[in-house]
Design a protein around this motif. Structure first.
Motif, PDB file in Angstrom:
ATOM      1  N   VAL A   6       0.718  -0.676  -0.157  1.00 16.95           N
ATOM      2  CA  VAL A   6      -0.253   0.308  -0.195  1.00 16.95           C
ATOM      3  C   VAL A   6       0.701   1.895   0.264  1.00 16.95           C
ATOM      4  CG1 VAL A   6      -1.565   0.917   1.113  1.00 16.95           C
ATOM      5  CG2 VAL A   6      -1.920  -1.213   1.023  1.00 16.95           C
ATOM      6  N   LEU A   7       0.124   2.358  -0.541  1.00 16.70           N
ATOM      7  CA  LEU A   7       1.330   4.078  -0.991  1.00 16.70           C
ATOM      8  C   LEU A   7       0.395   4.465   0.089  1.00 16.70           C
ATOM      9  CD1 LEU A   7       3.336   5.571  -1.660  1.00 16.70           C
ATOM     10  CD2 LEU A   7       2.236   5.057  -4.174  1.00 16.70           C
ATOM     11  N   THR A  31       3.938   2.375   2.842  1.00 18.71           N
ATOM     12  CA  THR A  31       4.629   3.137   2.537  1.00 18.71           C
ATOM     13  C   THR A  31       3.822   4.786   2.478  1.00 18.71           C
ATOM     14  OG1 THR A  31       6.396   1.968   1.086  1.00 18.71           O
ATOM     15  CG2 THR A  31       6.177   3.693   0.944  1.00 18.71           C
ATOM     16  N   GLY A  32       4.498   5.777   3.333  1.00 16.20           N
ATOM     17  CA  GLY A  32       4.138   6.771   3.040  1.00 16.20           C
ATOM     18  C   GLY A  32       4.945   7.937   2.557  1.00 16.20           C
ATOM     19  N   VAL A  33       3.876   8.993   1.550  1.00 15.83           N
ATOM     20  CA  VAL A  33       4.766  10.189   1.067  1.00 15.83           C
ATOM     21  C   VAL A  33       3.788  11.708   0.700  1.00 15.83           C
ATOM     22  CG1 VAL A  33       6.661   8.080  -0.749  1.00 15.83           C
ATOM     23  CG2 VAL A  33       3.858   9.456  -1.116  1.00 15.83           C
ATOM     24  N   PRO A  34       4.264  12.632   1.572  1.00 13.41           N
ATOM     25  CA  PRO A  34       3.470  13.412   1.808  1.00 13.41           C
ATOM     26  C   PRO A  34       3.377  14.327   0.559  1.00 13.41           C
ATOM     27  CG  PRO A  34       5.583  14.094   1.834  1.00 13.41           C
ATOM     28  CD  PRO A  34       5.958  12.733   0.924  1.00 13.41           C
ATOM     29  N   SER A  35       3.886  13.717  -1.367  1.00 14.89           N
ATOM     30  CA  SER A  35       2.759  14.671  -2.205  1.00 14.89           C
ATOM     31  C   SER A  35       2.601  14.290  -3.223  1.00 14.89           C
ATOM     32  CB  SER A  35       4.528  15.344  -2.461  1.00 14.89           C
ATOM     33  OG  SER A  35       4.892  14.518  -3.406  1.00 14.89           O
ATOM     34  N   GLY A  36       2.051  13.674  -4.407  1.00 15.54           N
ATOM     35  CA  GLY A  36       2.014  13.615  -5.607  1.00 15.54           C
ATOM     36  C   GLY A  36       2.929  13.096  -6.486  1.00 15.54           C
ATOM     37  N   GLU A  37       3.557  14.210  -6.155  1.00 15.26           N
ATOM     38  CA  GLU A  37       4.689  14.083  -7.296  1.00 15.26           C
ATOM     39  C   GLU A  37       6.117  13.148  -6.806  1.00 15.26           C
ATOM     40  OE1 GLU A  37       3.929  18.519  -7.262  1.00 15.26           O
ATOM     41  OE2 GLU A  37       3.955  16.719  -6.137  1.00 15.26           O
ATOM     42  N   ALA A  39       4.723  10.512  -5.232  1.00 12.12           N
ATOM     43  CA  ALA A  39       4.172   9.295  -5.254  1.00 12.12           C
ATOM     44  C   ALA A  39       4.477   8.570  -6.471  1.00 12.12           C
ATOM     45  CB  ALA A  39       2.768   9.107  -4.812  1.00 12.12           C
ATOM     46  N   LEU A  40       4.811   9.522  -7.602  1.00 14.15           N
ATOM     47  CA  LEU A  40       4.205   9.135  -8.694  1.00 14.15           C
ATOM     48  C   LEU A  40       5.810   8.880  -9.263  1.00 14.15           C
ATOM     49  CD1 LEU A  40       2.972  11.477 -11.091  1.00 14.15           C
ATOM     50  CD2 LEU A  40       1.835   9.032 -10.830  1.00 14.15           C
ATOM     51  N   GLU A  41       7.401   9.422  -7.725  1.00 15.80           N
ATOM     52  CA  GLU A  41       8.543   8.722  -8.369  1.00 15.80           C
ATOM     53  C   GLU A  41       8.671   7.558  -7.541  1.00 15.80           C
ATOM     54  OE1 GLU A  41      10.790  10.137 -10.348  1.00 15.80           O
ATOM     55  OE2 GLU A  41       9.198  11.287 -11.068  1.00 15.80           O
ATOM     56  N   LEU A  42       8.264   7.779  -6.568  1.00 19.06           N
ATOM     57  CA  LEU A  42       7.785   5.833  -5.970  1.00 19.06           C
ATOM     58  C   LEU A  42       8.089   4.711  -6.654  1.00 19.06           C
ATOM     59  CD1 LEU A  42       8.964   4.694  -3.557  1.00 19.06           C
ATOM     60  CD2 LEU A  42       7.325   4.960  -2.635  1.00 19.06           C
ATOM     61  N   MET A  43       6.200   4.911  -7.827  1.00 14.84           N
ATOM     62  CA  MET A  43       5.670   4.337  -8.543  1.00 14.84           C
ATOM     63  C   MET A  43       6.719   3.910  -9.788  1.00 14.84           C
ATOM     64  SD  MET A  43       1.605   5.463  -8.406  1.00 14.84           S
ATOM     65  CE  MET A  43       0.530   4.059  -8.377  1.00 14.84           C
ATOM     66  N   LYS A  44       6.952   4.322 -10.298  1.00 16.31           N
ATOM     67  CA  LYS A  44       8.075   4.285 -11.539  1.00 16.31           C
ATOM     68  C   LYS A  44       9.125   3.028 -11.259  1.00 16.31           C
ATOM     69  CE  LYS A  44       7.498   8.772 -13.262  1.00 16.31           C
ATOM     70  NZ  LYS A  44       8.342  10.522 -13.752  1.00 16.31           N
ATOM     71  N   LYS A  45       9.554   3.221  -9.588  1.00 12.78           N
ATOM     72  CA  LYS A  45      10.366   2.189  -8.212  1.00 12.78           C
ATOM     73  C   LYS A  45      10.113   0.818  -7.756  1.00 12.78           C
ATOM     74  CE  LYS A  45      13.449   5.864  -8.088  1.00 12.78           C
ATOM     75  NZ  LYS A  45      14.074   6.890  -7.263  1.00 12.78           N
ATOM     76  N   LYS A  46       8.834   1.261  -7.193  1.00  5.40           N
ATOM     77  CA  LYS A  46       7.959   0.016  -6.726  1.00  5.40           C
ATOM     78  C   LYS A  46       6.904  -0.246  -7.090  1.00  5.40           C
ATOM     79  CE  LYS A  46       7.621  -1.090  -1.380  1.00  5.40           C
ATOM     80  NZ  LYS A  46       7.691  -1.114  -0.401  1.00  5.40           N
ATOM     81  N   LEU A  47       6.455  -1.466  -6.887  1.00  3.85           N
ATOM     82  CA  LEU A  47       4.891  -2.007  -7.455  1.00  3.85           C
ATOM     83  C   LEU A  47       4.012  -1.538  -6.149  1.00  3.85           C
ATOM     84  CD1 LEU A  47       4.992  -4.873  -9.870  1.00  3.85           C
ATOM     85  CD2 LEU A  47       4.806  -2.160 -10.658  1.00  3.85           C
TER      86      LEU A  47
END
Length: 154
Positions: A6-7, A31-37, A39-47
């Motif tokens: 889960v993101l 995993t948590g992130v504070p912004s859409g940007e 999230a997108l960067e992380l989604m390029k590296k991890k499913l």
């Protein structure tokens, strides 16, 4: 319950950290992130199987813009929109963009977990259909196995 990834995307730091911790205590890979940007960067590296996405976030990218891009990066990831500022327009737009569901803060943890499990199940069903279609195609055209190998990046 099967472990899934889960993101969580939310600009409210305290909410983000609390939710991620509560999910991890339930043996969910969160995993948590504070912004859409971010999230997108992380989604390029991890499913991720499921994304919990706040709609209203300050800065250049709100949740709906992030959702639009997420569906390009990981089309099968199911996205649950979460907001304290719900509007009919934003919920309709989110569903048109492919969101699994729309929940309003504050949300009960049990309700969120149930919704996440439903989203994970839907993703699994889609993946099974894709695998079955590929198998049927390979059975009809066995030579395509070799064609696909040529097309794959090296």
């Amino acid at each position: 319950m099967e472990l899934f990834r889960v993101l969580v995307v939310d600009d409210e730091t305290e909410f983000l950290e609390t939710l991620v911790n509560r999910l991890q205590k339930r043996n969910i890979d969160a995993t948590g992130v504070p912004s859409g940007e971010a999230a997108l960067e992380l989604m390029k590296k991890k499913l991720f199987d499921v994304v919990i996405l706040d709609i209203r976030m300050p800065g250049g990218m709100d949740g709906l813009a992030a959702l639009r891009e997420m569906k390009h990066i990981q089309p099968l990831s199911e996205v649950i929109l979460l907001t304290g500022h719900a509007t009919v327009e934003s919920s309709i737009e989110g569903m048109k963009l492919g969101a699994f569901d729309f929940l309003i803060k504050p949300v009960q943890m049990e309700d969120l977990i149930m919704k996440m499990a439903q989203a994970f199940e839907k993703k699994g069903t889609h993946e099974q259909k894709i695998r079955a279609a590929r198998i049927r195609e390979l059975m009809r055209f066995p030579g395509r196995v070799f064609d696909q190998e040529k097309d794959e990046p090296k």
